[in-house]
Design a protein around this motif. Structure first.
Motif, PDB file in Angstrom:
ATOM      1  N   GLY A 109       0.769  -1.317   0.067  1.00  0.00           N
ATOM      2  CA  GLY A 109      -0.033   0.062  -0.113  1.00  0.00           C
ATOM      3  C   GLY A 109       0.885   1.238  -0.141  1.00  0.00           C
ATOM      4  N   THR A 111       2.140   2.907  -2.510  1.00  0.00           N
ATOM      5  CA  THR A 111       1.779   4.132  -3.500  1.00  0.00           C
ATOM      6  C   THR A 111       0.444   4.763  -3.145  1.00  0.00           C
ATOM      7  OG1 THR A 111       2.663   2.785  -5.274  1.00  0.00           O
ATOM      8  CG2 THR A 111       1.655   4.668  -5.894  1.00  0.00           C
ATOM      9  N   ARG A 137       9.065  -0.895 -11.507  1.00  0.00           N
ATOM     10  CA  ARG A 137       7.724  -1.091 -12.028  1.00  0.00           C
ATOM     11  C   ARG A 137       7.134   0.059 -12.897  1.00  0.00           C
ATOM     12  NH1 ARG A 137       3.925  -2.350  -7.221  1.00  0.00           N
ATOM     13  NH2 ARG A 137       4.851  -0.718  -6.359  1.00  0.00           N
ATOM     14  N   THR A 250      -1.154  -0.319   6.804  1.00  0.00           N
ATOM     15  CA  THR A 250      -2.357  -0.069   5.922  1.00  0.00           C
ATOM     16  C   THR A 250      -3.303  -1.245   6.082  1.00  0.00           C
ATOM     17  OG1 THR A 250      -1.169  -1.563   4.259  1.00  0.00           O
ATOM     18  CG2 THR A 250      -0.811   0.938   4.352  1.00  0.00           C
ATOM     19  N   LYS A 251      -4.395  -0.936   5.420  1.00  0.00           N
ATOM     20  CA  LYS A 251      -5.422  -1.944   5.273  1.00  0.00           C
ATOM     21  C   LYS A 251      -6.034  -2.457   6.776  1.00  0.00           C
ATOM     22  CE  LYS A 251      -2.904  -3.722   1.186  1.00  0.00           C
ATOM     23  NZ  LYS A 251      -2.160  -4.540   0.339  1.00  0.00           N
ATOM     24  N   GLY A 278      -8.884   2.337   4.484  1.00  0.00           N
ATOM     25  CA  GLY A 278      -9.626   2.458   3.324  1.00  0.00           C
ATOM     26  C   GLY A 278      -8.825   2.875   2.021  1.00  0.00           C
ATOM     27  N   GLU A 279      -9.269   2.636   0.972  1.00  0.00           N
ATOM     28  CA  GLU A 279      -8.583   3.059   0.003  1.00  0.00           C
ATOM     29  C   GLU A 279      -8.860   4.468  -0.773  1.00  0.00           C
ATOM     30  OE1 GLU A 279      -8.628  -0.570  -3.083  1.00  0.00           O
ATOM     31  OE2 GLU A 279     -10.634  -0.637  -2.455  1.00  0.00           O
TER      32      GLU A 279
HETATM   33  P1  GDP Z   1       2.154  -0.892  -3.491  1.00  0.00           P
HETATM   34  O1  GDP Z   1       2.524  -1.915  -4.622  1.00  0.00           O
HETATM   35  O2  GDP Z   1       2.838  -0.928  -2.009  1.00  0.00           O
HETATM   36  O3  GDP Z   1       2.497   0.662  -3.965  1.00  0.00           O
HETATM   37  O4  GDP Z   1       0.649  -0.842  -3.018  1.00  0.00           O
HETATM   38  P2  GDP Z   1      -0.700  -0.087  -3.755  1.00  0.00           P
HETATM   39  O5  GDP Z   1      -0.422   1.474  -3.000  1.00  0.00           O
HETATM   40  O6  GDP Z   1      -0.687   0.041  -5.239  1.00  0.00           O
HETATM   41  O7  GDP Z   1      -1.833  -0.722  -2.901  1.00  0.00           O
HETATM   42  C1  GDP Z   1      -2.145  -2.100  -2.798  1.00  0.00           C
HETATM   43  C2  GDP Z   1      -3.593  -2.236  -2.867  1.00  0.00           C
HETATM   44  O8  GDP Z   1      -3.765  -2.031  -1.394  1.00  0.00           O
HETATM   45  C3  GDP Z   1      -4.475  -1.292  -3.733  1.00  0.00           C
HETATM   46  O9  GDP Z   1      -5.583  -2.029  -4.309  1.00  0.00           O
HETATM   47  C4  GDP Z   1      -4.866  -0.233  -2.702  1.00  0.00           C
HETATM   48  O10 GDP Z   1      -6.061   0.438  -3.065  1.00  0.00           O
HETATM   49  C5  GDP Z   1      -5.151  -1.182  -1.362  1.00  0.00           C
HETATM   50  N1  GDP Z   1      -4.691  -0.286  -0.048  1.00  0.00           N
HETATM   51  C6  GDP Z   1      -3.752   0.481   0.258  1.00  0.00           C
HETATM   52  N2  GDP Z   1      -3.840   0.879   1.212  1.00  0.00           N
HETATM   53  C7  GDP Z   1      -5.061   0.501   1.777  1.00  0.00           C
HETATM   54  C8  GDP Z   1      -6.045   0.774   3.098  1.00  0.00           C
HETATM   55  O11 GDP Z   1      -5.482   1.355   4.194  1.00  0.00           O
HETATM   56  N3  GDP Z   1      -7.180  -0.047   3.075  1.00  0.00           N
HETATM   57  C9  GDP Z   1      -7.622  -0.734   1.823  1.00  0.00           C
HETATM   58  N4  GDP Z   1      -8.802  -1.432   1.999  1.00  0.00           N
HETATM   59  N5  GDP Z   1      -6.935  -1.035   0.936  1.00  0.00           N
HETATM   60  C10 GDP Z   1      -5.629  -0.374   0.759  1.00  0.00           C
END
Ligand code: GDP
Length: 298
Positions: A109, A111, A137, A250-251, A278-279
């Motif tokens: 999470g 990015t 990437r 996160t998440k 959340g997203e």
């Molecule tokens: P990265 O590969 O570490 O840069 O990850 P991304 O930022 O692309 O996030 C990966 C996935 O996790 C995406 O679908 C985001 O929307 C989701 N995500 C990131 N933070 C959260 C969060 O706090 N809650 C939820 N539910 N999803 C999240």
């Protein structure tokens, strides 16, 4: 409904819901402690934290003459408050340009959290810029650019596969030229082993500190809260590889294992500064132990 309460519903159901149900209103006995221990482990509180909380509960109930299980909620809440101090303020003010380095594995999470941070600091009146330092990437670069556009924050990027050090250097130059006061740098999370991780982060840190001697001012590690105790192991690896100053978990909205938040400080040695619930762009909040615990119980 507040974001803490909404975001933590799963952990609340699994930890507190289960505990209240299980405890009912009976005499506290050995079974009570065994059941509580099992619940804490299941919510990913971790062994050490579980022991700490149980000891606190046992001592407090003995001291205060609490004998019924339905009186345990309040003591449990107090014991969780006491587990964590509030995070210190971020070291990102009081100079021309402050730099935050963001580290963490792909998919954690990273990015999204950078976009949320940029949005947050921009709203606070900061002049923010982003650097797409994850040059492995193509998708990461594009994603950061899309988020940047949405948040109205410039993103300095280069071609996929280019030297991350060069992107970081360009970004610092651009930030200084355009009077940005906060630069947030993304880094690659495709790390095969500790050696690569250390070298890559060291290179980037060298570029940063050559341009701005006391920087980076914060190194925030992003950990996926749904992976519970595994996130802790990852956290330890990063802490060995570089000086991590704070954590973003996160998440936490998507998991019943939010209990890891209580052991992450002990395991990784850095305070939780933000949590993702959340997203959406606004779903990143400053970690506040009282609000977090209240969100679990209310
Ligand atoms: P990265 O590969 O570490 O840069 O990850 P991304 O930022 O692309 O996030 C990966 C996935 O996790 C995406 O679908 C985001 O929307 C989701 N995500 C990131 N933070 C959260 C969060 O706090 N809650 C939820 N539910 N999803 C999240």
């Amino acid at each position: 409904m507040g974001i803490f309460k909404r975001g933590l519903s799963r952990t609340r159901q699994s930890l507190v819901g289960r505990i209240s149900q299980m405890l009912g209103n009976t005499e506290i006995d050995e079974d009570t402690w065994d059941d509580l221990e099992a619940s804490f482990i299941q919510a990913d509180l971790g062994l050490e934290t579980t022991e700490t909380v149980l000891d606190y509960l046992k001592e407090t109930t003995a001291r205060e003459g609490i004998t019924r299980t339905n009186q345990l909620d309040k003591v449990l809440k107090e014991s969780l408050y006491a587990l964590l101090d509030p995070p210190p303020p971020l070291n990102i003010t009081g100079r021309d340009l402050s730099i935050i380095l963001i580290v963490g594995v792909n998919g954690s999470g990273k990015t999204t959290s950078i976009a949320k941070l940029a949005n947050r600091f921009k709203k606070e009146g900061r002049n923010v810029m982003l650097a797409a330092g994850d040059t492995f990437r193509a998708a990461a670069i594009e994603q950061l650019q899309t988020w940047g556009e949405r948040a109205g924050v410039p993103v300095i990027a280069n071609k996929p596969g280019s030297d991350p050090g060069a992107v970081v250097y360009d970004a610092i130059q651009a930030a200084q030229a355009r009077n940005a006061d906060l630069l947030i740098i993304d880094t690659a999370g495709r790390l095969h082993n500790n050696y690569n991780l250390m070298r890559e982060l060291e290179k980037i840190r060298n570029v940063i500190s050559k341009a701005v001697p006391d920087a980076p001012h914060e190194v925030l590690l992003v950990l996926d809260g749904t992976t519970g105790q595994n996130a802790l192991k990852q956290g330890q690896k990063f802490a060995e590889a570089t000086n991590v100053t704070g954590l973003i978990i996160t998440k936490l909205d998507g998991t019943a294992r939010g209990g890891m938040i209580f052991s992450v400080f002990t395991e990784v040695g850095a305070p939780v500064q933000f949590i993702g619930l959340g997203e959406g762009i606004d779903d990143l909040v400053r970690f506040d132990v009282k609000q977090f615990v209240d969100g679990l119980f209310e």
